[in-house]
Design a protein around this motif. Structure first.
Motif, PDB file in Angstrom:
ATOM      1  N   LEU A   1       0.822  -1.216   0.000  1.00 56.40           N
ATOM      2  CA  LEU A   1       0.000   0.000   0.000  1.00 56.40           C
ATOM      3  C   LEU A   1       0.853   1.262   0.000  1.00 56.40           C
ATOM      4  O   LEU A   1       0.338   2.367  -0.099  1.00 56.40           O
ATOM      5  N   GLY A   2       2.154   1.101   0.130  1.00 52.52           N
ATOM      6  CA  GLY A   2       3.044   2.259   0.108  1.00 52.52           C
ATOM      7  C   GLY A   2       3.343   2.820   1.486  1.00 52.52           C
ATOM      8  O   GLY A   2       4.003   3.853   1.612  1.00 52.52           O
ATOM      9  N   LEU A   3       2.865   2.143   2.540  1.00 56.42           N
ATOM     10  CA  LEU A   3       3.100   2.655   3.897  1.00 56.42           C
ATOM     11  C   LEU A   3       4.549   2.394   4.323  1.00 56.42           C
ATOM     12  O   LEU A   3       5.077   1.302   4.126  1.00 56.42           O
ATOM     13  N   THR A   4       5.175   3.422   4.892  1.00 52.29           N
ATOM     14  CA  THR A   4       6.573   3.263   5.323  1.00 52.29           C
ATOM     15  C   THR A   4       6.734   3.424   6.830  1.00 52.29           C
ATOM     16  O   THR A   4       7.769   3.074   7.384  1.00 52.29           O
ATOM     17  N   LYS A   5       5.705   3.987   7.508  1.00 52.90           N
ATOM     18  CA  LYS A   5       5.872   4.260   8.935  1.00 52.90           C
ATOM     19  C   LYS A   5       5.185   3.213   9.807  1.00 52.90           C
ATOM     20  O   LYS A   5       4.553   3.526  10.805  1.00 52.90           O
ATOM     21  N   VAL A   6       5.286   1.962   9.393  1.00 58.48           N
ATOM     22  CA  VAL A   6       4.659   0.879  10.152  1.00 58.48           C
ATOM     23  C   VAL A   6       5.725   0.188  10.991  1.00 58.48           C
ATOM     24  O   VAL A   6       6.795  -0.153  10.489  1.00 58.48           O
TER      25      VAL A   6
ATOM     26  N   PHE B   1       0.841  -4.215  14.778  1.00 55.48           N
ATOM     27  CA  PHE B   1       1.411  -3.251  13.841  1.00 55.48           C
ATOM     28  C   PHE B   1       0.941  -1.867  14.279  1.00 55.48           C
ATOM     29  O   PHE B   1      -0.264  -1.653  14.454  1.00 55.48           O
ATOM     30  N   VAL B   2       1.879  -0.966  14.504  1.00 58.12           N
ATOM     31  CA  VAL B   2       1.502   0.404  14.854  1.00 58.12           C
ATOM     32  C   VAL B   2       2.033   1.339  13.776  1.00 58.12           C
ATOM     33  O   VAL B   2       3.038   1.045  13.116  1.00 58.12           O
ATOM     34  N   HIS B   3       1.319   2.444  13.614  1.00 54.55           N
ATOM     35  CA  HIS B   3       1.742   3.444  12.634  1.00 54.55           C
ATOM     36  C   HIS B   3       2.179   4.688  13.389  1.00 54.55           C
ATOM     37  O   HIS B   3       1.432   5.206  14.210  1.00 54.55           O
ATOM     38  N   THR B   4       3.390   5.158  13.071  1.00 54.25           N
ATOM     39  CA  THR B   4       3.951   6.254  13.864  1.00 54.25           C
ATOM     40  C   THR B   4       3.386   7.610  13.460  1.00 54.25           C
ATOM     41  O   THR B   4       3.641   8.598  14.124  1.00 54.25           O
ATOM     42  N   GLY B   5       2.579   7.661  12.391  1.00 52.29           N
ATOM     43  CA  GLY B   5       1.997   8.934  11.980  1.00 52.29           C
ATOM     44  C   GLY B   5       0.603   9.173  12.539  1.00 52.29           C
ATOM     45  O   GLY B   5      -0.023  10.183  12.233  1.00 52.29           O
TER      46      GLY B   5
ATOM     47  N   ALA C   1      -3.219   8.805  19.222  1.00 54.00           N
ATOM     48  CA  ALA C   1      -3.378   7.816  20.289  1.00 54.00           C
ATOM     49  C   ALA C   1      -3.762   6.438  19.729  1.00 54.00           C
ATOM     50  O   ALA C   1      -3.301   5.416  20.219  1.00 54.00           O
ATOM     51  N   GLN C   2      -4.610   6.415  18.721  1.00 50.40           N
ATOM     52  CA  GLN C   2      -5.077   5.134  18.178  1.00 50.40           C
ATOM     53  C   GLN C   2      -4.121   4.688  17.076  1.00 50.40           C
ATOM     54  O   GLN C   2      -4.431   4.759  15.889  1.00 50.40           O
ATOM     55  N   SER C   3      -2.932   4.246  17.480  1.00 50.11           N
ATOM     56  CA  SER C   3      -1.888   3.988  16.490  1.00 50.11           C
ATOM     57  C   SER C   3      -1.854   2.539  16.018  1.00 50.11           C
ATOM     58  O   SER C   3      -1.159   2.219  15.070  1.00 50.11           O
ATOM     59  N   ALA C   4      -2.601   1.657  16.683  1.00 46.89           N
ATOM     60  CA  ALA C   4      -2.578   0.239  16.276  1.00 46.89           C
ATOM     61  C   ALA C   4      -3.375   0.073  14.992  1.00 46.89           C
ATOM     62  O   ALA C   4      -4.566   0.372  14.947  1.00 46.89           O
TER      63      ALA C   4
END
Ligand code: AMP
Length: 420
Positions: free
Chosen positions: A156-161, A269-273, A276-279
């Motif tokens: 999907l192009g995600l890099t901040k996982v 899996f968490v996204h740093t971008g 609070a709801q990063s999961a």
């Protein structure tokens, strides 16, 4: 906004262009599952309340606070599913799917319901893609699932996982850890509600996000220091296969997650971008779940990836939605007779596999051509009264502006050729 109805609290309407993003997310996750040989399963949106009470855990937040539970007209207690795993395991047991070749690999794409306090990224109605592998205790299955999910995010192009990994041990070693943690927690100063949790479900205290609790947990015993030899070897093998596959992870010995059924492998899996709801997804192994809901011993491992939050993560990374679906041909009829002919031509084109649309309503040439341009079609098919009399239509290439008459007889074939 209107004076009338709005989407219920904690829900939202998925509109273009975000709806395109959501479909792309679902497709990438489904493709990942399918590429690993997982087959589609669908279970009901509601189940017996007891299935979740027993399967998810009586003392979890999901069960005690968040379920949409009601009595139906027959007096049965029914719950809108808050998660997918218990229902999939229920279906596998009920239909004896595990009597064949193992593991049974299944995936789902479905809405779930939790009565949570709404905030950005947390909704009462949300969408998950899930995958479950049942009947095998092989650490390679755990690793396979994690790699598939990581690859889906990457596709999907995600890099901040970031991938957080832990092992919760098994029924041999977990009780000793639970007791050690309980001992430790009984010795620190906690509020009454948390003290109660220490007695009912001490692992859940590790999940408490309040900074003052996190500070008190600094010296708490770690589950990874209490694993039995079998769990340690299993965990090492999962870690090794991930490393060999080029999937980065962070060991997170305090990761517990909110559901009771996990054993051994646990990941998130968490996204740093995100805030609070990063999961954005998570899962783990649940070797005791089948027995908890009255089934035979049936080890399993799976994940659920959150579609809503993955869409938010893509927005945070400024990943554009895929382009809207375009038609190839946009017909512009001028006059009543032309309208009927155009309708039939468009129908024929569609039946022949060519995407086609039509200028509806009583629009003049100019308005209809604007609609044709906006549609993104490659060709406009203009039908005037004179064209009709001549048995032709004007085919206009909307990128070059070139226009030529094309015979109505055989028009579908001509257009198809040109589109190739
Ligand atoms: P869980 O079933 O709690 O492990 O959740 C798996 C994933 O579903 C999470 O990582 C989230 O991305 C998503 N999810 C869970 N609860 C919600 C919610 N209330 N709203 C939106 N997404 C959610």
């Amino acid at each position: 906004m209107t004076d009338g109805f709005q989407a219920p609290k904690g829900t939202y309407d998925l509109l273009p262009p975000d709806s395109r993003l959501a479909l792309a997310v679902r497709t990438a996750m489904i493709d990942a599952a399918r590429s690993g040989g997982y087959e589609y399963i669908e279970t009901p949106v509601f189940e017996d309340t007891d299935l979740f009470a027993r399967g998810v855990g009586e003392s979890t937040d999901v069960v005690t606070k968040e379920m949409y539970t009601f009595d139906d007209r027959g007096g049965r207690s029914i719950t809108l599913r808050p998660e997918g795993t218990a229902a999939v395991v229920r279906a596998v047991i009920e239909h004896g799917l595990a009597r064949g070749q193992l593991p049974v690999k299944l995936y789902y794409s479905a809405p779930f319901f939790r009565y949570e306090r709404p905030q950005a990224g947390r909704y009462r109605h949300f969408w998950q893609i899930g995958a479950e592998a049942l009947g095998t205790e092989d650490p390679a299955v755990d690793a396979e699932l994690i790699v598939l999910a990581a690859d889906a995010y990457r596709a999907l192009g995600l890099t901040k996982v970031r991938l957080l990994l832990n092992s919760l041990g098994c029924r041999e070693c977990r009780p000793a850890y639970r007791a050690a943690l309980q001992d430790y927690l009984r010795g620190v100063d906690l509020d009454p509600a948390t003290r109660q949790r220490v007695e009912a479900n001490p692992l859940r205290v590790l999940d408490d996000r309040r900074p003052e609790i996190q500070a008190l947990l600094a010296d708490a015993p770690l589950v990874t220091d209490h694993l039995c030899a079998a769990c340690k070897a299993f965990h090492e093998e999962v870690r090794r296969l991930l490393t060999d596959s080029g999937v980065e992870f962070v060991d997170e010995p305090r990761l517990v997650r909110g559901l009771d059924y996990y054993t051994r492998t646990l990941f998130e899996f968490v996204h740093t971008g995100l805030g609070a709801q990063s999961a954005i997804g998570g899962g783990g192994r649940y070797d005791g779940l089948s027995e908890m809901i009255g089934g035979p011993p049936l080890p399993g491992v799976g994940w659920a990836l959150g579609v809503d939050r993955t869409v938010l993560a893509m927005r945070a990374e400024k990943i554009a939605p895929p382009p809207a679906a375009r038609v190839d041909v946009f017909a512009v009829p001028l006059g009543e007779d032309a309208r009927r002919t155009a309708f039939l031509l468009v129908t024929e084109l569609r039946r022949a596999g060519v995407g086609a649309d039509l200028g509806y309503g009583q629009r003049g040439l100019k308005g209809a051509m604007r609609a044709a341009d906006r549609s993104g079609a490659r060709y406009a098919l203009i039908l005037g009264e004179r064209d009709l009399a001549d048995g032709v239509a004007q085919l206009k290439d909307l990128t070059t502006g070139d226009q030529e008459p094309v015979a109505l007889a055989g028009l579908v074939g001509t257009v198809k050729e040109k589109l190739q």
